[in-house]
Design an enzyme around this catalytic site. Structure first.
Site, PDB file in Angstrom:
ATOM      1  N   ASP A  13     -26.006   0.250   2.463  1.00 34.18           N
ATOM      2  CA  ASP A  13     -26.184   0.388   1.017  1.00 34.18           C
ATOM      3  C   ASP A  13     -26.128  -0.936   0.272  1.00 34.18           C
ATOM      4  OD1 ASP A  13     -26.373   3.151   1.383  1.00 34.18           O
ATOM      5  OD2 ASP A  13     -24.199   3.371   1.296  1.00 34.18           O
ATOM      6  N   LYS A  16     -31.195  -2.828   0.663  1.00 32.20           N
ATOM      7  CA  LYS A  16     -32.214  -3.360   1.573  1.00 32.20           C
ATOM      8  C   LYS A  16     -33.598  -2.841   1.164  1.00 32.20           C
ATOM      9  CE  LYS A  16     -29.897  -1.442   4.939  1.00 32.20           C
ATOM     10  NZ  LYS A  16     -28.654  -1.076   4.248  1.00 32.20           N
ATOM     11  N   GLY A  40     -30.690   5.664   3.472  1.00 34.15           N
ATOM     12  CA  GLY A  40     -31.205   6.032   2.156  1.00 34.15           C
ATOM     13  C   GLY A  40     -31.633   4.748   1.469  1.00 34.15           C
ATOM     14  N   HIS A  41     -32.905   4.419   1.566  1.00 36.98           N
ATOM     15  CA  HIS A  41     -33.384   3.142   1.005  1.00 36.98           C
ATOM     16  C   HIS A  41     -34.136   3.404  -0.284  1.00 36.98           C
ATOM     17  CE1 HIS A  41     -33.158   1.083   5.210  1.00 36.98           C
ATOM     18  NE2 HIS A  41     -32.014   1.588   4.798  1.00 36.98           N
ATOM     19  N   GLN A 224     -28.718   0.868   7.772  1.00 35.29           N
ATOM     20  CA  GLN A 224     -27.251   0.680   7.860  1.00 35.29           C
ATOM     21  C   GLN A 224     -26.921  -0.810   7.663  1.00 35.29           C
ATOM     22  OE1 GLN A 224     -28.683   2.867  10.638  1.00 35.29           O
ATOM     23  NE2 GLN A 224     -28.559   4.199   8.878  1.00 35.29           N
TER      24      GLN A 224
HETATM   25  P1  IMO Z   1     -28.433   2.663   4.656  1.00 36.25           P
HETATM   26  O1  IMO Z   1     -29.596   2.335   5.557  1.00 36.25           O
HETATM   27  C1  IMO Z   1     -24.158   3.486   4.389  1.00 36.25           C
HETATM   28  C2  IMO Z   1     -22.314   5.614   7.753  1.00 36.25           C
HETATM   29  C3  IMO Z   1     -21.800   7.013   7.531  1.00 36.25           C
HETATM   30  C4  IMO Z   1     -20.610   7.027   8.488  1.00 36.25           C
HETATM   31  C5  IMO Z   1     -21.130   6.221   9.667  1.00 36.25           C
HETATM   32  C6  IMO Z   1     -21.657   7.063  10.799  1.00 36.25           C
HETATM   33  O2  IMO Z   1     -28.777   3.461   3.469  1.00 36.25           O
HETATM   34  O3  IMO Z   1     -27.661   1.429   4.345  1.00 36.25           O
HETATM   35  P2  IMO Z   1     -23.893   8.480  11.067  1.00 36.25           P
HETATM   36  O4  IMO Z   1     -24.381   9.685  10.324  1.00 36.25           O
HETATM   37  O5  IMO Z   1     -24.823   7.320  11.016  1.00 36.25           O
HETATM   38  O6  IMO Z   1     -23.450   8.783  12.466  1.00 36.25           O
HETATM   39  O7  IMO Z   1     -22.557   8.044  10.289  1.00 36.25           O
HETATM   40  O8  IMO Z   1     -22.177   5.409   9.148  1.00 36.25           O
HETATM   41  N1  IMO Z   1     -23.735   5.398   7.404  1.00 36.25           N
HETATM   42  C7  IMO Z   1     -24.142   4.702   6.331  1.00 36.25           C
HETATM   43  N2  IMO Z   1     -23.441   4.144   5.314  1.00 36.25           N
HETATM   44  N3  IMO Z   1     -25.494   3.346   4.428  1.00 36.25           N
HETATM   45  C8  IMO Z   1     -26.218   3.871   5.433  1.00 36.25           C
HETATM   46  O9  IMO Z   1     -27.528   3.640   5.590  1.00 36.25           O
HETATM   47  C9  IMO Z   1     -25.546   4.628   6.435  1.00 36.25           C
HETATM   48  N4  IMO Z   1     -25.930   5.297   7.531  1.00 36.25           N
HETATM   49  C10 IMO Z   1     -24.805   5.757   8.127  1.00 36.25           C
HETATM   50  O10 IMO Z   1     -21.409   7.206   6.196  1.00 36.25           O
HETATM   51  O11 IMO Z   1     -19.537   6.317   7.935  1.00 36.25           O
HETATM   52 MG    MG Z   2     -28.427   3.563   1.475  1.00 37.76          MG
END
Ligand code: IMO
Ligand code: MG
Length: 436
Positions: A13, A16, A40-41, A224
């Site tokens: 988050d 990106k 979630g981009h 992530q």
């Molecule tokens: P973007 O790409 C923030 C976190 C989840 C959890 C951990 C594992 O938008 O930055 P998962 O469902 O992947 O097995 O969860 O990773 N998580 C994220 N946190 N941004 C994301 O994606 C995330 N994708 C997974 O909240 O702590």
């Molecule tokens: Mg996000």
């Protein structure tokens, strides 16, 4: 010929999506290499906000080839919804291609994950419940994995699915006391989505290799963030893929020397969703204030994000593990009007001071942050167009962050919009095409 990886430097988050969208307007190819619908981009322009989960953020530029590569896990239902949503908003998808080698999130993955997280109770990971971990676990187990190429080949699917379903039904019944899934219903659902997705599925490796050979400009869109990397993050409170820049090679088939630049995306403060250590976390009113100002709620799950100050040991680790050429500093407008801003320069753990991220990440649970405090900046800076429009104290903050990561700040972002993107002198050198 720049091939640029855009990588999150924190716990995800970091905005990106915005940076990838801004770059993609000058790029021939935009590539997703890891993760899946957990991402979630957000892309904001012309008064519209688009939230991408699997489809590359570059899709809004009609000239950009968009590839969803091998390293992803895909939920066919969610992807169909995402495709429909974009189509309804008039976005053209002719340039979208999905790897036949990407893995399919099957219905049992989500069921098992939900059951596991419930059973873990206080010890849960706090996942997005999108089936990400169980799907990657099947990829590692191999015999029980289903790939996108299998999904569109019904004969293969009819042979592959029954023994996997038998395995999962036994697990669901014996371990979690859940109802079994019906084979016919699972296959019928697969068939529906296979029809819809078939036109997009193919050999993304060949497309990408051709693009690289032809010297096309490529942006690799990490999802992530570094601290959520399965190997390098705060295990076990991580995701199950490789967000780090090296993941761009693993997830696409491109070799490390075909990548020219790595741009680390850093939010001016830190956020984290789900469980796990977060040494600089704020609590109480301070946290609510920052959360509301930054609208820090998950774009995928809607969960309130935990928020805190910048963490230098994490950032300098992220800079090294990703070999960043430069970073972008996001959401500096959110920190406006805080009398002071803080950066954690070290942790105190069991009486000892650590300026480096300890390789035993569980020590972070005991870390007390040692903060350095800086003068804040005031006023509405969301309309700033150049570095000269930004207050002196923000310039100092930028310089401090540059020292922490031992790399220049190329972009300072003062809001979610495309035109809220300020290129620094270093940015003009690294990304000259953005200044025209
Ligand atoms: P973007 O790409 C923030 C976190 C989840 C959890 C951990 C594992 O938008 O930055 P998962 O469902 O992947 O097995 O969860 O990773 N998580 C994220 N946190 N941004 C994301 O994606 C995330 N994708 C997974 O909240 O702590
Ligand atoms: Mg996000």
């Amino acid at each position: 010929m720049p091939a640029i990886v855009v990588v999150g430097m924190q716990w995800g988050d970091e905005a990106k999506g915005k940076i990838v969208d801004v770059l993609s307007r000058h790029m021939d190819v935009c590539v997703r290499y890891n993760g899946g619908p957990n991402a979630g981009h957000k892309v904001v322009f012309d008064g519209q906000t688009h939230v991408h989960h699997v489809i590359p953020a570059g899709i809004h530029n009609p000239g950009t080839l968009c590839l969803v590569c091998d390293g992803l896990v895909i939920d066919p239902k969610e992807l169909s919804v995402e495709i429909d949503g974009l189509r309804k908003r008039g976005v053209r998808l002719d340039n979208l291609h999905i790897s036949q080698s990407a893995h399919v999130i099957m219905p049992w993955h989500k069921m098992v994950e939900r059951a596991e997280e419930t059973k873990l109770a206080e010890g849960k990971i706090g996942t997005t419940l999108r089936g990400i971990g169980p799907c990657y676990a099947d990829k590692a187990r191999r015999w029980s994995a289903v790939r996108m190429g299998d999904l569109v080949n019904l004969d293969v699917l009819r042979t592959k699915v029954p023994p996997i379903l038998q395995h999962y039904n036994a697990m669901l019944a014996c371990v979690y006391g859940a109802e079994p899934l019906e084979l016919d219903a699972v296959l019928a659902e697969c068939e529906t989505y296979a029809k819809e997705l078939a036109p997009y599925i193919g050999d993304t490796q060949a497309l990408l290799q051709d693009a690289v050979d032809a010297g096309k400009r490529t942006v690799f869109e990490g999802s992530q963030g570094t601290m959520l990397d399965l190997d390098q993050g705060t295990f076990p409170f991580v995701s199950s893929s490789h967000p780090i820049a090296g993941g761009a090679c693993l997830g696409t088939g491109v070799g490390p020397r075909d990548i020219n630049e790595v741009i680390g995306v850093v939010k001016a403060y830190t956020s984290r969703v789900g469980e796990g250590p977060f040494p600089t976390e704020l609590h109480g009113d301070a946290a609510s204030n920052l959360r509301e100002k930054g609208r820090e709620y998950g774009s995928t799950t809607g969960r309130p994000r935990r928020v805190g100050w910048l963490d230098a040991p994490c950032l300098s680790f992220a800079a090294r593990v990703n070999s960043v050429s430069a970073i972008t500093l996001q959401s500096v407008d959110v920190l406006s009007d805080f009398p002071t801003v803080k950066i954690c320069r070290a942790y105190r753990i069991n009486g000892k001071e650590y300026t480096r991220l300890p390789s035993d990440r569980s020590l972070l649970n005991l870390a007390e942050p040692v903060f350095e405090e800086f003068e804040g900046w005031t006023g509405d800076i969301t309309g700033a167009k150049s570095m000269a429009d930004l207050p002196a104290s923000l310039h100092s903050y930028v310089a401090t962050v540059e020292k922490v990561v031992s790399a220049p700040v190329a972009i300072v972002s003062v809001g979610p919009g495309r035109d809220q993107t300020i290129l620094t002198d270093a940015g003009k050198k690294l990304l000259p095409f953005l200044s025209v």
